[in-house]
Design a protein around this motif. Structure first.
Motif, PDB file in Angstrom:
ATOM      1  N   UNK A  39       0.871  -1.287   0.096  1.00 49.60           N
ATOM      2  CA  UNK A  39       0.086   0.043  -0.036  1.00 49.60           C
ATOM      3  C   UNK A  39       0.888   1.203   0.075  1.00 49.60           C
ATOM      4  N   UNK A  40       1.016   1.856  -0.950  1.00 46.99           N
ATOM      5  CA  UNK A  40       1.840   3.021  -1.155  1.00 46.99           C
ATOM      6  C   UNK A  40       1.160   4.007  -0.444  1.00 46.99           C
ATOM      7  N   UNK A  41       1.796   5.155  -0.031  1.00 51.75           N
ATOM      8  CA  UNK A  41       1.217   6.213   0.782  1.00 51.75           C
ATOM      9  C   UNK A  41      -0.030   6.826  -0.134  1.00 51.75           C
ATOM     10  N   UNK A  42      -1.235   7.156   0.586  1.00 60.36           N
ATOM     11  CA  UNK A  42      -2.133   7.458   0.012  1.00 60.36           C
ATOM     12  C   UNK A  42      -3.053   6.980  -1.013  1.00 60.36           C
ATOM     13  N   UNK A  43      -2.659   5.421  -1.108  1.00 63.49           N
ATOM     14  CA  UNK A  43      -3.150   4.889  -2.502  1.00 63.49           C
ATOM     15  C   UNK A  43      -3.911   3.369  -1.854  1.00 63.49           C
ATOM     16  N   UNK A  44      -4.434   2.744  -2.650  1.00 61.69           N
ATOM     17  CA  UNK A  44      -5.077   1.548  -2.143  1.00 61.69           C
ATOM     18  C   UNK A  44      -3.996   0.428  -2.111  1.00 61.69           C
ATOM     19  N   UNK A  45      -4.426  -0.618  -1.475  1.00 61.70           N
ATOM     20  CA  UNK A  45      -3.551  -1.734  -1.357  1.00 61.70           C
ATOM     21  C   UNK A  45      -3.420  -2.638  -2.884  1.00 61.70           C
ATOM     22  N   UNK A  46      -2.277  -2.846  -3.268  1.00 56.73           N
ATOM     23  CA  UNK A  46      -2.148  -3.534  -4.554  1.00 56.73           C
ATOM     24  C   UNK A  46      -1.519  -5.058  -4.537  1.00 56.73           C
ATOM     25  N   UNK A  47      -1.826  -5.801  -5.267  1.00 59.11           N
ATOM     26  CA  UNK A  47      -1.165  -7.156  -5.432  1.00 59.11           C
ATOM     27  C   UNK A  47       0.320  -6.852  -5.858  1.00 59.11           C
ATOM     28  N   UNK A  48       1.143  -7.533  -5.320  1.00 56.69           N
ATOM     29  CA  UNK A  48       2.717  -7.755  -5.571  1.00 56.69           C
ATOM     30  C   UNK A  48       2.867  -9.064  -6.191  1.00 56.69           C
ATOM     31  N   UNK A  49       2.781 -10.112  -5.522  1.00 59.80           N
ATOM     32  CA  UNK A  49       3.252 -11.323  -5.825  1.00 59.80           C
ATOM     33  C   UNK A  49       2.443 -12.604  -4.987  1.00 59.80           C
ATOM     34  N   UNK A  50       2.323 -13.750  -5.745  1.00 57.31           N
ATOM     35  CA  UNK A  50       1.848 -14.837  -4.744  1.00 57.31           C
ATOM     36  C   UNK A  50       2.549 -16.161  -4.917  1.00 57.31           C
ATOM     37  N   UNK A  51       2.346 -17.242  -4.378  1.00 52.90           N
ATOM     38  CA  UNK A  51       2.976 -18.177  -4.461  1.00 52.90           C
ATOM     39  C   UNK A  51       2.005 -19.367  -4.002  1.00 52.90           C
ATOM     40  N   UNK A  52       2.339 -20.563  -4.656  1.00 50.50           N
ATOM     41  CA  UNK A  52       1.487 -21.600  -4.280  1.00 50.50           C
ATOM     42  C   UNK A  52       1.944 -22.542  -3.308  1.00 50.50           C
ATOM     43  N   UNK A  53       1.184 -23.437  -2.902  1.00 48.66           N
ATOM     44  CA  UNK A  53       1.636 -24.382  -1.720  1.00 48.66           C
ATOM     45  C   UNK A  53       2.845 -24.889  -1.569  1.00 48.66           C
ATOM     46  N   UNK A  54       3.335 -25.263  -2.717  1.00 52.66           N
ATOM     47  CA  UNK A  54       4.659 -26.125  -2.975  1.00 52.66           C
ATOM     48  C   UNK A  54       5.847 -25.121  -3.241  1.00 52.66           C
ATOM     49  N   UNK A  55       5.303 -23.906  -3.748  1.00 55.78           N
ATOM     50  CA  UNK A  55       6.351 -22.853  -4.118  1.00 55.78           C
ATOM     51  C   UNK A  55       6.640 -23.124  -5.615  1.00 55.78           C
ATOM     52  N   UNK A  90       8.269   1.881  -5.414  1.00 57.99           N
ATOM     53  CA  UNK A  90       8.155   0.886  -4.534  1.00 57.99           C
ATOM     54  C   UNK A  90       7.836   1.284  -3.151  1.00 57.99           C
ATOM     55  N   UNK A  91       8.116   2.423  -2.823  1.00 54.93           N
ATOM     56  CA  UNK A  91       7.991   2.840  -1.335  1.00 54.93           C
ATOM     57  C   UNK A  91       6.300   2.399  -0.949  1.00 54.93           C
ATOM     58  N   UNK A  92       6.368   1.836   0.038  1.00 58.82           N
ATOM     59  CA  UNK A  92       5.062   1.243   0.437  1.00 58.82           C
ATOM     60  C   UNK A  92       4.994   0.373   1.893  1.00 58.82           C
ATOM     61  N   UNK A  93       3.757   0.279   2.466  1.00 55.66           N
ATOM     62  CA  UNK A  93       3.641  -0.643   3.401  1.00 55.66           C
ATOM     63  C   UNK A  93       3.743  -2.041   2.893  1.00 55.66           C
ATOM     64  N   UNK A  94       4.412  -3.206   3.101  1.00 57.00           N
ATOM     65  CA  UNK A  94       4.153  -4.496   2.364  1.00 57.00           C
ATOM     66  C   UNK A  94       3.564  -5.481   3.437  1.00 57.00           C
TER      67      UNK A  94
END
Length: 128
Positions: A39-55, A90-94
């Motif tokens: 979630x960048x400053x003043x913006x909505x939360x956004x998807x960055x990356x995802x990983x499945x169960x096994x990787x 890329x500045x944001x709360x992750x």
């Protein structure tokens, strides 16, 4: 249920690298699809990356593809986000997030309120 705790945030210079970690409580971590949002400053939360169960399967937002790498260690109940070539935008709360009944491929487009487990976040600031 699982509890998620992120770490690794901080101040980094443009072009630098940083690795975020997310440690999960509980003994069923390997059954959770995991993801990183930001979630960048003043913006909505956004998807960055995802990983499945096994990787074996990973998914990335276009903005970070080729620069960020998501991985997991199920023995350590930990998911990582390796970030390279960081930019000021890329500045944001992750945030680390998890879902036990949906695959990582669906997390990519899910609304944040449909993902049940979240950490409190870690701030990454990229300075120029």
């Amino acid at each position: 249920q699982v509890q998620l705790v992120e770490s690794g945030g901080g101040l980094v210079h443009v072009g630098g690298s940083r690795r975020l970690s997310c440690v999960a409580s509980g003994r069923t971590f390997s059954s959770y699809a995991m993801a990183w949002f930001r979630q960048p400053p003043g913006k909505e939360r956004e998807f960055v990356a995802a990983i499945g169960w096994t990787g074996a399967r990973t998914y990335y937002a276009d903005l970070v593809k080729g620069r960020f790498t998501v991985s997991r260690d199920n023995d350590e109940n930990t998911v990582y986000l390796q970030m390279t070539n960081l930019k000021p935008e890329d500045t944001a709360v992750y945030y680390c997030a998890g879902h036990q009944t949906k695959p990582a491929s669906l997390i990519v487009t899910m609304k944040t309120y449909d993902i049940p487990y979240w950490g409190k976040g870690t701030l990454v600031t990229v300075s120029s």
